[in-house]
Design a protein around this motif. Structure first.
Motif, mmCIF file in Angstrom:
data_model
loop_
_atom_site.group_PDB
_atom_site.id
_atom_site.type_symbol
_atom_site.label_atom_id
_atom_site.label_comp_id
_atom_site.label_asym_id
_atom_site.label_seq_id
_atom_site.Cartn_x
_atom_site.Cartn_y
_atom_site.Cartn_z
ATOM 1 N N GLU A 1 51.054 -107.311 65.380
ATOM 2 C CA GLU A 1 49.842 -107.598 64.325
ATOM 3 C C GLU A 1 48.580 -107.949 64.984
ATOM 4 O O GLU A 1 48.628 -109.242 65.405
ATOM 5 N N LEU B 1 51.793 -102.963 63.317
ATOM 6 C CA LEU B 1 53.009 -101.712 63.660
ATOM 7 C C LEU B 1 54.342 -102.644 63.899
ATOM 8 O O LEU B 1 54.110 -103.807 64.363
ATOM 9 N N LEU C 1 45.229 -104.544 61.892
ATOM 10 C CA LEU C 1 46.386 -103.459 61.741
ATOM 11 C C LEU C 1 47.433 -104.244 62.223
ATOM 12 O O LEU C 1 47.675 -105.058 63.098
ATOM 13 N N GLU D 1 56.884 -98.621 60.887
ATOM 14 C CA GLU D 1 56.125 -99.078 59.881
ATOM 15 C C GLU D 1 54.570 -99.255 60.428
ATOM 16 O O GLU D 1 54.343 -99.809 61.485
ATOM 17 N N ILE D 2 53.711 -98.853 59.773
ATOM 18 C CA ILE D 2 52.140 -99.134 60.096
ATOM 19 C C ILE D 2 51.538 -99.600 58.842
ATOM 20 O O ILE D 2 51.594 -99.173 57.677
ATOM 21 N N ARG D 3 50.548 -100.466 58.987
ATOM 22 C CA ARG D 3 49.957 -101.171 57.881
ATOM 23 C C ARG D 3 48.595 -101.664 58.261
ATOM 24 O O ARG D 3 48.331 -102.123 59.315
ATOM 25 N N GLY E 1 50.400 -99.795 53.688
ATOM 26 C CA GLY E 1 50.842 -98.858 54.846
ATOM 27 C C GLY E 1 51.907 -97.772 54.376
ATOM 28 O O GLY E 1 52.250 -97.709 53.297
#
Length: 425
Positions: free
Chosen positions: A147, A160, A158, A189-191, A205
């Protein structure tokens, strides 16, 4: 016409004169930081070279630095230079930010579950997070995280992560029978992370997961399948409102954290597993009591789509909500949990502090397919109390080793010990 010229002249004159009287900051220095990059800290700060001297902005920068995982404490001073401008100096006391983690819990049946982890909260000196975990709860699980909250700008970042969680997953049927499944979830997961200001933070995300259940043991009803499989695509998000200030182990202020998972596409055994919406909000309030005391409170509200399925979203568990209750002893589609505790420093010297605490944990649940009245009729309520102790390293981020013993104050006869790294909340 002369009057207009006179007014314009006076306006310009007073504007120039007022600007000349403003105190301008010509130098900003940061000292005490070793691993955390000075350039990164200056990018986060409101106060810049050329800014007008403003004590409120300087205080805001101090608070912003204290919220960083790599910072244990921050202070500031300013002084006038020979040319009439000012120099602002921030002094940072750094945390050691490479942190091992350990969570262990034991219930009345002497069942053990544990999780070990290693995280660096200050990767590249920019407070990026990287790390992973391994856990054993009958089966093996692991996960990896990265992160960068300030990766692109001071406000935009961002995150992950990938997790493979494999658990013995108990479900509770209407006839009272207990059934165990092997639950296997592989999720990526991606945010995007956006920090609007020091008080408001947003994350949004996508999460893609494959979830499978395989029957292990128990008295399985004929209408419940032995194997279930689901592929799920979800929108995930979080909103945090935070006014907390901290000084080493002492915390004061209010925080609200709302997170949700909303399924937008699912393929497989959706009748049993498709919780189309799962949301939770934690309200936390901390108050300093005297010079060595801290009162800590958390109200946790949870709501999920009320599917009449034994595979409900919320679990009653030692590590999640009520200390002493056991490892996943019940499930529901809505919950109300209140945790309150008083923390008192018993001994403190240099980098070390010993803290004791007394707590009360209470919760209530809505049965799958049930009514909101389940939350207030008392049938599914749990009330536990207990005592704990904390061993705190003041210069290492989140370096709190905790031991809690909780016992039931209600109809439940069980009790248990919960170990962990970090405060319970």
């Amino acid at each position: 016409m002369r009057l207009i010229h006179l007014v314009l002249f006076l306006s310009v004159f007073f504007s120039v004169n007022l600007y000349a009287q403003e105190s301008i900051i010509s130098q900003v220095e940061i000292e005490g930081n070793k691993r955390t990059r000075t350039k990164f800290l200056k990018r986060l700060a409101f106060v810049k070279e050329g800014s007008v001297l403003d004590s409120l902005r300087i205080a805001s920068d101090e608070r912003r630095f204290r919220l960083l995982p790599s910072v244990a404490s921050a202070s500031s001073k300013y002084e006038q230079l020979e040319d009439g401008n000012y120099k602002v100096t921030y002094t940072i006391v750094e945390n050691f930010a490479i942190i091992p983690g350990l969570n262990v819990s034991q219930d009345v049946n002497d069942d053990l579950a544990y999780r070990v982890s290693l995280f660096d909260f200050n990767l590249l000196g920019q407070n990026q997070l990287v790390g992973g975990f391994y856990s054993k709860n009958v089966f093996d699980s692991y996960g990896f995280f990265w992160e960068g909250p300030n990766l692109f700008t001071r406000k935009l970042g961002l995150g992950l992560n990938y997790q493979n969680n494999v658990l013995q997953h108990p479900i509770f049927l209407e006839d009272g029978a207990d059934v165990n499944y092997k639950f296997d979830s592989k999720a990526f997961e991606i945010r995007a992370i956006y920090e609007h200001n020091f008080n408001n933070r947003f994350e949004l995300g996508f999460n893609y997961a494959n979830e499978t259940y395989n029957f292990l043991n128990g008295e399985l009803q004929s209408d419940i399948p032995e194997t279930l499989d689901l592929n799920r695509l979800s929108i995930v998000g979080e909103y945090e409102y935070n006014t907390i200030t901290n000084e080493y182990q002492y915390v004061e202020g209010f925080r609200s954290i709302f997170n949700f998972n909303a399924t937008i596409d699912a393929d497989g055994d959706t009748d049993f597993l498709k919780n189309t919406f799962v949301g939770r909000n934690d309200f936390e309030y901390f108050k300093r009591i005297g010079s060595r005391g801290n009162w800590a409170n958390r109200l946790r509200l949870g709501y999920a789509s009320n599917t009449n399925s034994p595979f409900a979203a919320f679990a009653l568990d030692n590590q999640l909500n009520i200390r002493g209750v056991g490892n996943v002893v019940d499930r529901g589609t809505a919950s109300i949990v209140l945790n309150t505790e008083f923390r008192q420093i018993l001994y403190e010297k240099g980098w070390f502090a010993l803290q004791g605490n007394a707590f009360i944990d209470a919760g209530t649940w809505r049965e799958p397919g049930g009514e909101f009245s389940d939350l207030i009729d008392g049938t599914n309520a749990s009330l536990f109390s207990g005592l704990g102790i904390r061993f705190i390293h003041k210069r290492i981020f989140n370096a709190v080793f905790r031991i809690d013993y909780g016992f039931s104050l209600g109809d439940k006869a069980n009790s248990g010990i919960v170990f962990g790294i970090g405060q319970y909340f």
